[in-house]
Design an enzyme around this catalytic site. Structure first.
Site, PDB file in Angstrom:
ATOM      1  N   HIS A  66     -15.263  -3.977   7.652  1.00  0.00           N
ATOM      2  CA  HIS A  66     -16.646  -4.284   7.251  1.00  0.00           C
ATOM      3  C   HIS A  66     -17.322  -2.985   6.825  1.00  0.00           C
ATOM      4  O   HIS A  66     -18.012  -2.338   7.620  1.00  0.00           O
ATOM      5  CB  HIS A  66     -17.398  -4.931   8.422  1.00  0.00           C
ATOM      6  CG  HIS A  66     -18.708  -5.549   8.037  1.00  0.00           C
ATOM      7  ND1 HIS A  66     -18.978  -6.886   8.195  1.00  0.00           N
ATOM      8  CD2 HIS A  66     -19.823  -5.027   7.494  1.00  0.00           C
ATOM      9  CE1 HIS A  66     -20.205  -7.149   7.781  1.00  0.00           C
ATOM     10  NE2 HIS A  66     -20.748  -6.016   7.343  1.00  0.00           N
ATOM     11  N   HIS A  68     -19.592  -1.180   3.580  1.00  0.00           N
ATOM     12  CA  HIS A  68     -20.352  -1.353   2.340  1.00  0.00           C
ATOM     13  C   HIS A  68     -19.975  -0.222   1.390  1.00  0.00           C
ATOM     14  O   HIS A  68     -20.708   0.755   1.233  1.00  0.00           O
ATOM     15  CB  HIS A  68     -21.847  -1.392   2.649  1.00  0.00           C
ATOM     16  CG  HIS A  68     -22.222  -2.552   3.511  1.00  0.00           C
ATOM     17  ND1 HIS A  68     -22.455  -3.817   3.010  1.00  0.00           N
ATOM     18  CD2 HIS A  68     -22.366  -2.658   4.860  1.00  0.00           C
ATOM     19  CE1 HIS A  68     -22.742  -4.648   3.996  1.00  0.00           C
ATOM     20  NE2 HIS A  68     -22.690  -3.969   5.130  1.00  0.00           N
ATOM     21  N   GLY A  73     -28.200  -1.438   1.936  1.00  0.00           N
ATOM     22  CA  GLY A  73     -29.621  -1.085   1.955  1.00  0.00           C
ATOM     23  C   GLY A  73     -30.389  -1.582   0.755  1.00  0.00           C
ATOM     24  O   GLY A  73     -30.037  -2.570   0.113  1.00  0.00           O
ATOM     25  N   GLY A  74     -31.477  -0.850   0.444  1.00  0.00           N
ATOM     26  CA  GLY A  74     -32.365  -1.236  -0.640  1.00  0.00           C
ATOM     27  C   GLY A  74     -33.493  -2.143  -0.189  1.00  0.00           C
ATOM     28  O   GLY A  74     -34.253  -2.661  -1.015  1.00  0.00           O
ATOM     29  N   LYS A 160     -17.871 -13.789   2.423  1.00  0.00           N
ATOM     30  CA  LYS A 160     -18.972 -13.402   3.284  1.00  0.00           C
ATOM     31  C   LYS A 160     -20.169 -14.301   3.048  1.00  0.00           C
ATOM     32  O   LYS A 160     -20.395 -14.766   1.927  1.00  0.00           O
ATOM     33  CB  LYS A 160     -19.374 -11.946   3.046  1.00  0.00           C
ATOM     34  CG  LYS A 160     -20.509 -11.488   3.979  1.00  0.00           C
ATOM     35  CD  LYS A 160     -21.002 -10.096   3.682  1.00  0.00           C
ATOM     36  CE  LYS A 160     -22.178  -9.770   4.602  1.00  0.00           C
ATOM     37  NZ  LYS A 160     -22.722  -8.426   4.378  1.00  0.00           N
ATOM     38  N   ARG A 167     -33.498 -12.883   5.427  1.00  0.00           N
ATOM     39  CA  ARG A 167     -33.229 -12.465   4.053  1.00  0.00           C
ATOM     40  C   ARG A 167     -32.441 -13.491   3.261  1.00  0.00           C
ATOM     41  O   ARG A 167     -32.107 -13.258   2.086  1.00  0.00           O
ATOM     42  CB  ARG A 167     -32.487 -11.117   4.060  1.00  0.00           C
ATOM     43  CG  ARG A 167     -33.363  -9.961   4.532  1.00  0.00           C
ATOM     44  CD  ARG A 167     -32.550  -8.744   4.912  1.00  0.00           C
ATOM     45  NE  ARG A 167     -31.808  -8.981   6.155  1.00  0.00           N
ATOM     46  CZ  ARG A 167     -31.109  -8.040   6.792  1.00  0.00           C
ATOM     47  NH1 ARG A 167     -31.073  -6.802   6.300  1.00  0.00           N
ATOM     48  NH2 ARG A 167     -30.462  -8.319   7.905  1.00  0.00           N
ATOM     49  N   HIS A 199     -22.290 -12.894   8.665  1.00  0.00           N
ATOM     50  CA  HIS A 199     -23.319 -11.982   9.156  1.00  0.00           C
ATOM     51  C   HIS A 199     -24.295 -12.784  10.021  1.00  0.00           C
ATOM     52  O   HIS A 199     -24.837 -13.807   9.596  1.00  0.00           O
ATOM     53  CB  HIS A 199     -24.047 -11.364   7.952  1.00  0.00           C
ATOM     54  CG  HIS A 199     -25.367 -10.741   8.265  1.00  0.00           C
ATOM     55  ND1 HIS A 199     -25.564  -9.374   8.304  1.00  0.00           N
ATOM     56  CD2 HIS A 199     -26.583 -11.293   8.543  1.00  0.00           C
ATOM     57  CE1 HIS A 199     -26.823  -9.117   8.586  1.00  0.00           C
ATOM     58  NE2 HIS A 199     -27.468 -10.262   8.738  1.00  0.00           N
ATOM     59  N   HIS A 228     -21.747  -8.442  13.749  1.00  0.00           N
ATOM     60  CA  HIS A 228     -23.003  -7.895  14.281  1.00  0.00           C
ATOM     61  C   HIS A 228     -23.394  -8.602  15.581  1.00  0.00           C
ATOM     62  O   HIS A 228     -24.577  -8.701  15.907  1.00  0.00           O
ATOM     63  CB  HIS A 228     -24.153  -8.003  13.269  1.00  0.00           C
ATOM     64  CG  HIS A 228     -23.830  -7.499  11.901  1.00  0.00           C
ATOM     65  ND1 HIS A 228     -22.994  -6.424  11.670  1.00  0.00           N
ATOM     66  CD2 HIS A 228     -24.223  -7.926  10.671  1.00  0.00           C
ATOM     67  CE1 HIS A 228     -22.889  -6.216  10.361  1.00  0.00           C
ATOM     68  NE2 HIS A 228     -23.610  -7.112   9.744  1.00  0.00           N
ATOM     69  N   ASP A 289     -19.585  -1.436   9.959  1.00  0.00           N
ATOM     70  CA  ASP A 289     -20.728  -1.734   9.089  1.00  0.00           C
ATOM     71  C   ASP A 289     -21.101  -0.478   8.300  1.00  0.00           C
ATOM     72  O   ASP A 289     -22.251  -0.274   7.920  1.00  0.00           O
ATOM     73  CB  ASP A 289     -21.928  -2.238   9.901  1.00  0.00           C
ATOM     74  CG  ASP A 289     -23.023  -2.868   9.032  1.00  0.00           C
ATOM     75  OD1 ASP A 289     -22.700  -3.393   7.960  1.00  0.00           O
ATOM     76  OD2 ASP A 289     -24.197  -2.808   9.429  1.00  0.00           O
TER      77      ASP A 289
END
Length: 394
Positions: A66, A68, A73-74, A160, A167, A199, A228, A289
């Site tokens: 896992h 990125h 982010g962002g 995923k 979100r 997630h 998570h 992560d």
């Protein structure tokens, strides 16, 4: 031809093998044993690598499913986008195999970008696979179909989706079952077990939708990874129940009280607790992560804290599993080696030190920190110093 030998290794493969030598030929382990030596024809190879691992633990390279890799982010504007993963970070963290995937931002970043970055990291020496999809439904894909991505894109081994998170729109049990079925059938067409990484956000429902799926379709449990899950005690307990029913609980080494808040369970403590609670050891995973962002929100929904998850936490939390929690080495290795390889149909090439397996080998120093690393037979890290860097790294 690439030839290397590791001498006097205290091998945990992850099972303890005792002290032995490891012979590497090209990208594979050729032999393991106390009397293994360089073959007579090794002199024909250019500068065989000879490493003395006396006094050091030698294990499979870590597997981080896992990450990125294009940056996460962002959530607080474009300036808060985490940059893409540079090669030296996993190398110094002892990671030889990476699973790449999207985070919150599926607009300015796409599964195509994840695929390209995974290919880049592989060209630079690591092993990679990716997840199609992202946070929302319908899933972003490469070919227009989750099943087709699994069947036709070699690097796709998982999908995923995000649930219980502000979100994304709420996901129904029917939608989740349909996506898991797409992963299952797409994997069948490839001859692998298609996985679905889910997630888990901070909403009170937690894993409720997952249990609705498993209740109606118990055969899908093997394909489900809830990640998570150390974010809170309640989510952790739900994840333990999922693992007992055949799914996987994935503890995020990059999430802790500092990055996510006081309710977050320390990853090594979470692994120890799951083992004490009788969760099958083979259904516990840990991933970093890495290069994702851990965001904390105030009551008005504004980001009040944003931290990029550190991939090096994977090795650090493994160390704490052994040193602080007293977990046996062979058991502590499983969530970051063999369990990952088996979940994603990469065993026995990955996740184990054995003749014929890929030469992904990590030698730890006496403080259980990554010291020397071979990835597919190539020496990438020696005495804690990276010997390789990404194309555009300084």
């Amino acid at each position: 031809m690439n030839i290397a030998i590791i001498r006097n290794a205290d091998i945990h493969a992850p099972a303890p093998l005792g002290r032995a030598n490891i012979l590497i030929v090209n990208d594979r382990i050729a032999a393991i044993g106390p009397h293994v030596e360089l073959p007579p024809w090794a002199g024909d190879a250019a500068d065989p690598v000879d490493v003395d691992a006396a006094g050091c633990l030698t294990t499979p390279g870590l597997m981080d499913a896992h990450v990125h890799i294009t940056g996460g982010g962002g959530e607080a504007g474009f300036h808060t986008q985490v940059p893409p993963l540079p090669l030296s970070v996993p190398v110094t963290g002892g990671v030889t195999t990476i699973g790449g995937l999207l985070g919150t931002d599926g607009i300015t970043r796409h599964v195509d970008n994840v695929l390209a970055k995974a290919c880049s990291l592989e060209e630079e020496g690591l092993s990679t696979f990716i997840m199609t999809g992202g946070y929302p439904l319908p899933s972003p894909t490469i070919t227009g179909s989750v099943q087709r991505d699994f069947a036709c894109v070699h690097k796709v081994r998982g999908a995923k989706v995000a649930i219980a998170d502000h979100r994304v729109a709420p996901v129904s049990a029917q939608q989740l079952a349909a996506l898991a079925t797409d992963a299952r059938v797409g994997g069948m067409l490839r001859g692998i077990v298609g996985m679905l990484i889910i997630h888990i956000g901070a909403a009170p429902e937690g894993l409720a939708r997952i249990f609705e799926v498993v209740d109606s379709c118990p055969y899908l449990a093997r394909h489900l990874i809830a990640t998570h899950i150390n974010r809170s005690p309640s989510v952790f307990e739900q994840a333990e129940a999922l693992a007992r029913r055949g799914g996987y609980m994935d503890i995020s080494s990059g999430l802790n009280a500092r990055t996510l808040g006081p309710d977050c369970l320390k990853p090594s403590t979470a692994i120890a607790r799951a083992l004490r609670d009788g969760v099958p050891a083979e259904h516990i995973l840990m991933s970093s992560d890495g290069y994702g962002s851990a965001a904390r929100y105030d009551d008005a929904g504004h980001v009040e804290g944003l931290v990029a998850s550190d991939l090096h936490t994977l090795a650090a939390e493994f160390r704490d599993c052994v040193r602080e929690e007293g977990i046996p080495l062979s058991t502590a290795l499983l969530p970051v080696t063999g369990n990952v390889a088996r979940a994603f149909s990469l065993h026995p090439a990955k996740g184990e030190l054995a003749p014929g397996s890929d030469a992904d080998i990590l030698i730890w120093n006496d403080d259980l920190r990554p010291q020397t690393l071979f990835a597919r037979g190539r020496l990438m890290l020696r005495d804690g110093v990276p010997l390789v860097r990404g194309t555009f790294e300084n």
